[in-house]
Motif scaffolding. Structure first.
Motif, PDB file in Angstrom:
ATOM      1  N   ALA A  12      68.923 -18.540  92.873  1.00 53.40           N
ATOM      2  CA  ALA A  12      69.599 -19.145  93.655  1.00 53.40           C
ATOM      3  C   ALA A  12      68.940 -18.011  94.980  1.00 53.40           C
ATOM      4  N   ARG A  13      69.481 -16.558  95.000  1.00 56.47           N
ATOM      5  CA  ARG A  13      68.936 -16.174  95.949  1.00 56.47           C
ATOM      6  C   ARG A  13      67.412 -16.035  96.434  1.00 56.47           C
ATOM      7  N   VAL A  14      66.712 -15.997  95.223  1.00 54.42           N
ATOM      8  CA  VAL A  14      65.232 -16.414  95.613  1.00 54.42           C
ATOM      9  C   VAL A  14      64.833 -17.949  96.690  1.00 54.42           C
ATOM     10  N   ALA A  15      65.802 -18.254  96.587  1.00 51.90           N
ATOM     11  CA  ALA A  15      65.526 -19.978  97.534  1.00 51.90           C
ATOM     12  C   ALA A  15      65.896 -19.063  98.890  1.00 51.90           C
ATOM     13  N   MET A  16      66.447 -18.045  98.927  1.00 54.57           N
ATOM     14  CA  MET A  16      67.178 -18.065 100.555  1.00 54.57           C
ATOM     15  C   MET A  16      65.796 -16.474 101.044  1.00 54.57           C
ATOM     16  N   ALA A  17      64.876 -16.701 100.487  1.00 55.47           N
ATOM     17  CA  ALA A  17      63.618 -16.074 100.027  1.00 55.47           C
ATOM     18  C   ALA A  17      63.970 -14.452 100.052  1.00 55.47           C
ATOM     19  N   ASP A  18      65.236 -13.905  98.813  1.00 57.16           N
ATOM     20  CA  ASP A  18      64.972 -12.327  99.122  1.00 57.16           C
ATOM     21  C   ASP A  18      64.522 -11.757  98.127  1.00 57.16           C
ATOM     22  N   ARG A  19      63.771 -11.266  98.568  1.00 57.69           N
ATOM     23  CA  ARG A  19      62.526 -10.878  97.569  1.00 57.69           C
ATOM     24  C   ARG A  19      63.048  -9.657  96.958  1.00 57.69           C
ATOM     25  N   ARG A  20      64.322  -8.722  96.855  1.00 58.12           N
ATOM     26  CA  ARG A  20      64.686  -8.332  96.208  1.00 58.12           C
ATOM     27  C   ARG A  20      64.906  -9.133  94.640  1.00 58.12           C
ATOM     28  N   ALA A  21      65.253  -9.999  94.583  1.00 59.94           N
ATOM     29  CA  ALA A  21      66.440 -10.332  94.118  1.00 59.94           C
ATOM     30  C   ALA A  21      65.387 -11.264  93.206  1.00 59.94           C
ATOM     31  N   PHE A  22      63.729 -11.811  92.985  1.00 60.88           N
ATOM     32  CA  PHE A  22      62.723 -12.245  92.852  1.00 60.88           C
ATOM     33  C   PHE A  22      61.649 -11.207  92.142  1.00 60.88           C
ATOM     34  N   GLY A  23      62.298 -10.030  92.662  1.00 60.57           N
ATOM     35  CA  GLY A  23      61.514  -8.960  91.574  1.00 60.57           C
ATOM     36  C   GLY A  23      61.732  -9.033  90.604  1.00 60.57           C
ATOM     37  N   LYS A  24      63.589  -8.815  90.703  1.00 59.22           N
ATOM     38  CA  LYS A  24      64.724  -9.240  89.527  1.00 59.22           C
ATOM     39  C   LYS A  24      64.425  -9.959  88.303  1.00 59.22           C
TER      40      LYS A  24
END
Length: 180
Positions: A12-24
């Protein structure tokens, strides 16, 4: 928060372009997804390329994941498997030999990812165990090894539509089993 809920939250956070969430998300899932790629392609370099493509797709399509009661890992594994199978077919590789039907061990996950993978694997294997042995083998070859329905029909000497019906019914049985 369970590991699956965490992955759902990260998506859900990646869908909002959250790079840190993508890394996790990458840290939590890449080892398992790489194992899927390696299993289908049986080539480390190709598997690495496909994994990179998968995560580009996840970054661009995370908003298409919907909380629907299914595991977020199922969504990620489906994307990964489909990319790997597409790559395998583009290379026109022959179907994997039957002897490779065992799961490739995943050597790199951390303790949390390993526990999550074991739990999911145990559930899937238990449900596969409820299928007739021959049907479970067809499911493994079609959905883990990347064999086409035509390959399976030729290997079993059964008509293509019969193989499709068997696989469809097997998947329905697996879905029912996994939802229990």
């Amino acid at each position: 928060m369970t590991p699956l809920e965490e992955i759902e939250d990260l998506l859900a956070r990646v869908a909002m372009a959250d790079r840190r969430a993508f890394g996790k998300l990458y840290d939590r899932t890449s080892a398992k997804l790489f194992g899927v790629c390696l299993r289908v392609l049986n080539d480390r370099e190709e598997a690495e390329e496909v994994l990179q493509e998968v995560f580009v797709t996840v970054w661009n399509k995370a908003d298409s994941y919907r909380v629907n009661g299914l595991s977020p890992m199922t969504w990620l594994i489906t994307i990964t498997r489909n990319r790997a199978v597409d790559r395998r077919r583009a290379r026109k590789l022959p179907p994997a030999p039957i002897e490779t039907a065992d799961l490739v061990p995943d050597r790199r996950p951390g303790p949390e990812a390993a526990a999550m993978a074991r739990s999911e694997q145990a559930r899937i294997l238990a449900c596969l165990g409820e299928l007739p042995r021959a049907r479970a083998h067809l499911v493994r070859r079609a959905y883990l090894d990347g064999d086409s329905y035509a390959d399976l029909a030729q290997a079993t000497g059964v008509k293509l539509n019969t193989v499709r019906t068997w696989l469809r019914r097997s998947l329905i049985s697996l879905r029912e089993c996994l939802s229990r």
